[in-house]
Design a protein around this motif. Structure first.
Motif, PDB file in Angstrom:
ATOM      1  N   MET A 279       0.895  -1.052   0.030  1.00  0.00           N
ATOM      2  CA  MET A 279       0.088  -0.065  -0.032  1.00  0.00           C
ATOM      3  C   MET A 279       0.984   1.282  -0.148  1.00  0.00           C
ATOM      4  SD  MET A 279      -2.959  -1.087   2.995  1.00  0.00           S
ATOM      5  CE  MET A 279      -3.513  -2.568   2.976  1.00  0.00           C
ATOM      6  N   ALA A 280       1.844   1.171   0.757  1.00  0.00           N
ATOM      7  CA  ALA A 280       2.878   2.406   0.912  1.00  0.00           C
ATOM      8  C   ALA A 280       3.456   2.665  -0.356  1.00  0.00           C
ATOM      9  CB  ALA A 280       3.696   2.145   2.239  1.00  0.00           C
ATOM     10  N   PHE A 281       4.105   1.745  -0.745  1.00  0.00           N
ATOM     11  CA  PHE A 281       4.732   1.776  -2.039  1.00  0.00           C
ATOM     12  C   PHE A 281       3.808   2.131  -3.393  1.00  0.00           C
ATOM     13  CE2 PHE A 281       8.469  -0.427  -0.253  1.00  0.00           C
ATOM     14  CZ  PHE A 281       9.454   0.058  -0.589  1.00  0.00           C
ATOM     15  N   PHE A 304      -1.091   6.128   1.535  1.00  0.00           N
ATOM     16  CA  PHE A 304      -0.232   6.592   2.852  1.00  0.00           C
ATOM     17  C   PHE A 304      -0.972   6.238   4.102  1.00  0.00           C
ATOM     18  CE2 PHE A 304       2.681   9.231  -0.160  1.00  0.00           C
ATOM     19  CZ  PHE A 304       3.708   8.016  -0.166  1.00  0.00           C
ATOM     20  N   LYS A 305      -1.959   7.000   4.183  1.00  0.00           N
ATOM     21  CA  LYS A 305      -2.868   6.887   5.421  1.00  0.00           C
ATOM     22  C   LYS A 305      -3.272   5.622   5.689  1.00  0.00           C
ATOM     23  CE  LYS A 305      -6.548   9.192   7.760  1.00  0.00           C
ATOM     24  NZ  LYS A 305      -5.872   9.445   9.150  1.00  0.00           N
ATOM     25  N   LYS A 306      -3.616   4.676   4.775  1.00  0.00           N
ATOM     26  CA  LYS A 306      -4.033   3.261   4.959  1.00  0.00           C
ATOM     27  C   LYS A 306      -2.933   2.371   5.708  1.00  0.00           C
ATOM     28  CE  LYS A 306      -6.827  -0.186   2.909  1.00  0.00           C
ATOM     29  NZ  LYS A 306      -7.453  -0.640   1.463  1.00  0.00           N
ATOM     30  N   ASN A 312       2.833   0.889   9.492  1.00  0.00           N
ATOM     31  CA  ASN A 312       3.915   0.875   8.446  1.00  0.00           C
ATOM     32  C   ASN A 312       4.699   2.128   8.297  1.00  0.00           C
ATOM     33  OD1 ASN A 312       4.805   1.022   5.338  1.00  0.00           O
ATOM     34  ND2 ASN A 312       4.642  -1.085   5.871  1.00  0.00           N
ATOM     35  N   PRO A 313       5.961   2.068   8.389  1.00  0.00           N
ATOM     36  CA  PRO A 313       7.051   3.179   8.559  1.00  0.00           C
ATOM     37  C   PRO A 313       7.163   3.878   6.831  1.00  0.00           C
ATOM     38  CG  PRO A 313       8.441   1.072   8.465  1.00  0.00           C
ATOM     39  CD  PRO A 313       7.021   0.824   8.730  1.00  0.00           C
ATOM     40  N   VAL A 314       6.723   2.968   5.924  1.00  0.00           N
ATOM     41  CA  VAL A 314       6.807   3.688   4.674  1.00  0.00           C
ATOM     42  C   VAL A 314       5.717   4.526   4.685  1.00  0.00           C
ATOM     43  CG1 VAL A 314       7.093   3.145   2.062  1.00  0.00           C
ATOM     44  CG2 VAL A 314       7.836   1.304   3.911  1.00  0.00           C
ATOM     45  N   GLY A 315       4.584   4.216   4.890  1.00  0.00           N
ATOM     46  CA  GLY A 315       3.484   4.973   4.859  1.00  0.00           C
ATOM     47  C   GLY A 315       3.484   6.218   5.890  1.00  0.00           C
ATOM     48  N   GLN A 316       4.161   6.032   7.049  1.00  0.00           N
ATOM     49  CA  GLN A 316       4.147   7.117   7.904  1.00  0.00           C
ATOM     50  C   GLN A 316       5.098   8.123   7.126  1.00  0.00           C
ATOM     51  OE1 GLN A 316       6.092   4.951  11.001  1.00  0.00           O
ATOM     52  NE2 GLN A 316       3.790   4.358  11.966  1.00  0.00           N
ATOM     53  N   SER A 317       6.179   7.747   6.407  1.00  0.00           N
ATOM     54  CA  SER A 317       7.082   8.706   5.804  1.00  0.00           C
ATOM     55  C   SER A 317       6.445   9.346   4.804  1.00  0.00           C
ATOM     56  CB  SER A 317       8.168   8.126   5.365  1.00  0.00           C
ATOM     57  OG  SER A 317       9.320   8.546   4.589  1.00  0.00           O
ATOM     58  N   GLY A 318       5.565   8.489   4.009  1.00  0.00           N
ATOM     59  CA  GLY A 318       4.785   9.244   3.009  1.00  0.00           C
ATOM     60  C   GLY A 318       3.798  10.357   3.318  1.00  0.00           C
ATOM     61  N   LEU A 319       3.019   9.988   4.742  1.00  0.00           N
ATOM     62  CA  LEU A 319       2.190  10.949   5.222  1.00  0.00           C
ATOM     63  C   LEU A 319       3.063  12.213   5.636  1.00  0.00           C
ATOM     64  CD1 LEU A 319      -0.691   9.430   7.642  1.00  0.00           C
ATOM     65  CD2 LEU A 319      -0.766  10.720   5.564  1.00  0.00           C
ATOM     66  N   ALA A 343       8.562   7.156  11.590  1.00  0.00           N
ATOM     67  CA  ALA A 343       9.283   6.044  10.433  1.00  0.00           C
ATOM     68  C   ALA A 343      10.754   6.044  10.777  1.00  0.00           C
ATOM     69  CB  ALA A 343       9.106   6.774   9.295  1.00  0.00           C
ATOM     70  N   ALA A 344      11.317   7.076  11.353  1.00  0.00           N
ATOM     71  CA  ALA A 344      12.598   7.048  11.695  1.00  0.00           C
ATOM     72  C   ALA A 344      12.995   5.907  12.849  1.00  0.00           C
ATOM     73  CB  ALA A 344      13.304   8.100  11.907  1.00  0.00           C
TER      74      ALA A 344
END
Length: 658
Positions: A279-281, A304-306, A312-319, A343-344
């Motif tokens: 989802m994040a990618f 990203f929100k989902k 998920n850290p990738v989604g958090q970084s995207g948000l 995310a970090a």
């Protein structure tokens, strides 16, 4: 009608003739189905023949597109003959490398000279390369420097990169860190501005020497069979395989080219199965946009929100990126900082990079260079190109750290080597695998001029192993030059090769003292077992160094400790050393006069030590075989009867949860 054979074949295999219908379901699926059904047959398309044999399937459409490239270069030739500068540049480089046109360095040189007179920076850089490498002209570093300088003044990035490396290593110019910094920084600025937040495409660095000496190793390349296996798993619904293939196609590398369409398809399948990474990618792909996936902030934010809601850290970084730049939501630095920190904390590189940027620029937080340095260092450990770039800027200006020109140049050099021209590494490797050594050599030579250490070692390897466009008298001196440059960049094997070249007199005079220096550097700086063994042998024989049996034993022991592979040769060498020590011990007794008359070289021949080591090896093998037979002959106790299960067995078809 040149591709009519391909069209007829695909039509016979049930492929829709309508282009729109193909695109709806993806032409790859139809294409691979056609390939599977025609396994074992060959198909000629235009000038190029596609052969399917020995379990390897070669792409029909690849050959068809290759044929189209040939047609395009035929047209380019006609346009170039009419004096069109851009077409002439394309044709000249194609002739230089042997890309789609027969390799012809003299013809390429003629075109470059015409273009250089007209002020073409690309042509001036190419002429500098020809004079630096001695291709089609007598080698002249002075002329090379002049042409490179004019190319750089004209804005050619390759020329700037080559000059940066030359000033950094003192190649044909006085060594100057500040001059190297100026050139490398200019190129790095361009590379960093061209890199997406995903970190850009992967750069595959393959050492030809490692491939030859370790045939089982694929240098990080994925075998075609393995890729097909993962594709099979993905088709069967394996979510991890889908995510892995999605990332592989998104970034490229390991022998797989970037393909956003296939990346999207794999991520979409995994996301539908509930995978948060997928989802994040998908969010990242929509956020950045591409030829296949249109840029859409709302869709990106949805994914990203989902993913972020599920941790998920990738989604958090995207948000965090969405709130930082106001993509689909109002700008909110506090929320951006919050999501980047989350995310970090999970080790996600994008979160670390963006946290570093916020602290560096003082966005939403108080400016703190120490914190920025900390997060940039963390992101650089994962190989993010923008982290290297930011660290280089800090070291170059002395921001938050003590200024270090040397560190800044090394970091900028790393960034520059991740530019789009790094794709030439895989093109050169492809030429090498196809057996076109001349094309591979010229491509690696240009990359070596740009400062790629792996290209320098590959040039030396090709010159060392096979006939090339250079005559036999030039091959070893040129190989020695490139081993020297690769060794200066820290490649251990290159340093050992330098010792070997001076030991045996390849491309230079036999010089045991210099060989000892190189072996000692490889031993002390890189802890090379091979270098330690060689030092032990030279101490044993007294070659270029004082003969000392005790030091020889010490180096042999160190080699055995450094690498398990060295234990057998070290054992044989120590056995021989023990015999020599015993002989010296007996000579120190009253039997001096008797033993002084015994000359092993005269009695057993000059190669007596090799014969002795062979006998010892045979005896060792006999003892090992005898012990194994004794072990097999020992009767074993009968196995204990199986115990009844304590709990009822799991019913068939209902596997236990892992």
């Amino acid at each position: 009608n040149q591709g009519s054979e391909t069209e007829l074949l695909l039509e016979a295999r049930g492929v829709p003739s309508n282009e729109e219908e193909r695109m709806k379901v993806g032409w790859q699926r139809y294409y691979f189905d056609a390939i599977k059904q025609t396994f074992g047959y060959g198909l000629c398309v235009g000038y190029h023949c596609c052969t399917i044999a020995s379990g390897k399937v070669y792409s029909i459409l690849y050959n068809y597109f290759l044929f189209l490239h040939y047609r395009l270069y035929d047209r380019l030739l006609k346009v170039a003959e009419m004096g069109h500068a851009k077409a002439m540049e394309k044709v000249a480089y194609a002739m230089l490398f042997g890309d789609y046109l027969p390799q012809s360095i003299p013809r390429a040189k003629e075109i470059f000279e015409k273009l250089a007179l007209e002020g073409s920076p690309k042509a001036q850089t190419a002429l500098g390369f020809l004079y630096a490498a001695g291709l089609g002209v007598n080698s002249s570093q002075a002329k090379a420097l002049v042409y490179y300088t004019f190319g750089a003044l004209g804005g050619n990035l390759l020329a700037h990169m080559i000059l940066g490396y030359r000033y950094w290593g003192g190649v044909g110019v006085p060594q100057s860190c500040e001059s190297a910094l100026t050139h490398y920084r200019l190129v790095a600025n361009h590379v960093a501005s061209d890199v997406s937040l995903t970190g850009g495409s992967a750069v595959q660095r393959i050492r030809l020497l490692d491939e030859v000496e370790n045939p089982g190793s694929s240098s990080g390349m994925l075998e075609e069979d393995l890729i097909q296996y993962y594709q099979f798993l993905a088709e069967k619904g394996d979510v991890q395989a889908q995510v892995g293939l999605g990332q592989l196609n998104l970034h490229g590398g390991r022998g797989v080219e970037q393909n956003h369409q296939r990346a999207y398809e794999y991520f979409n399948q995994a996301a539908n199965a509930g995978n948060t990474h997928a989802m994040a990618f998908l969010g990242k792909m929509y956020s950045e946009g591409s030829e296949y996936v249109p840029q859409n902030n709302d869709t990106a934010l949805h994914y990203f929100k989902k993913a972020a809601d599920l941790g998920n850290p990738v989604g958090q970084s995207g948000l965090g990126m969405a709130y930082l730049y106001g993509r689909g939501v109002p700008v909110n630095y506090d929320l951006a900082l919050k999501y980047f920190q989350k995310a970090a904390e999970q080790g996600w590189v994008d979160g670390q990079l963006q946290l570093g940027s916020m602290y560096y620029n003082g966005i939403g937080v108080k400016r703190d260079y120490k914190q920025a340095l900390k997060f940039f260092n963390l992101a650089s450990q994962a190989g993010h190109i923008l982290a290297f770039y930011n660290l280089a800027q800090m070291h170059a200006t002395g921001t938050g750290v003590m200024r270090s020109c040397h560190t800044a140049v090394e970091l900028f050099k790393n960034v520059c080597e991740r530019g789009r021209w790094s794709e030439r590494l895989m093109a050169a490797y492809g030429s090498f695998k196809d057996g076109d050594m001349d094309s591979a050599l010229v491509q690696y030579l240009l990359l070596a001029e740009q400062g790629y250490e792996v290209a320098q070692s590959n040039v030396a390897f090709i010159l060392d192993q096979s006939e090339s466009i250079f005559n036999e008298n030039e091959s070893y001196p040129r190989a020695l030059l490139h081993w020297t440059r690769a060794a200066a960049q820290g490649y251990t094997v290159a340093r050992i090769k330098l010792g070997d070249y001076h030991f045996y007199g390849y491309g230079t005079d036999v010089d045991y003292e210099t060989a000892v220096i190189h072996y000692r550097l490889a031993s002390e700086q890189q802890h090379s077992a091979q270098a330690m063994f060689n030092l032990g042998y030279m101490h044993e024989k007294g070659l270029g160094i004082k003969q000392d049996i005790h030091l020889a034993k010490r180096f042999y022991d160190m080699a055995a400790e450094a690498s398990p592979d060295a234990q057998v040769p070290v054992f044989l060498a120590l056995c021989k050393l023990g015999l020599i020590y015993a002989q010296q011990y007996l000579q120190d007794l009253n039997l001096n006069e008797l033993l002084s008359q015994v000359d092993l070289d005269q009695l057993l021949g000059p190669e007596w030590d090799l014969y002795l080591m062979t006998v010892i090896a045979l005896l060792l093998g006999t003892v090992v075989a005898y012990r194994q037979r004794q072990h097999q002959a020992v009767p074993r106790a009968p196995p204990a009867p199986p115990r009844p299960p304590a709990q009822p067995e799991q019913p068939a078809g209902e596997p236990e949860e892992q």
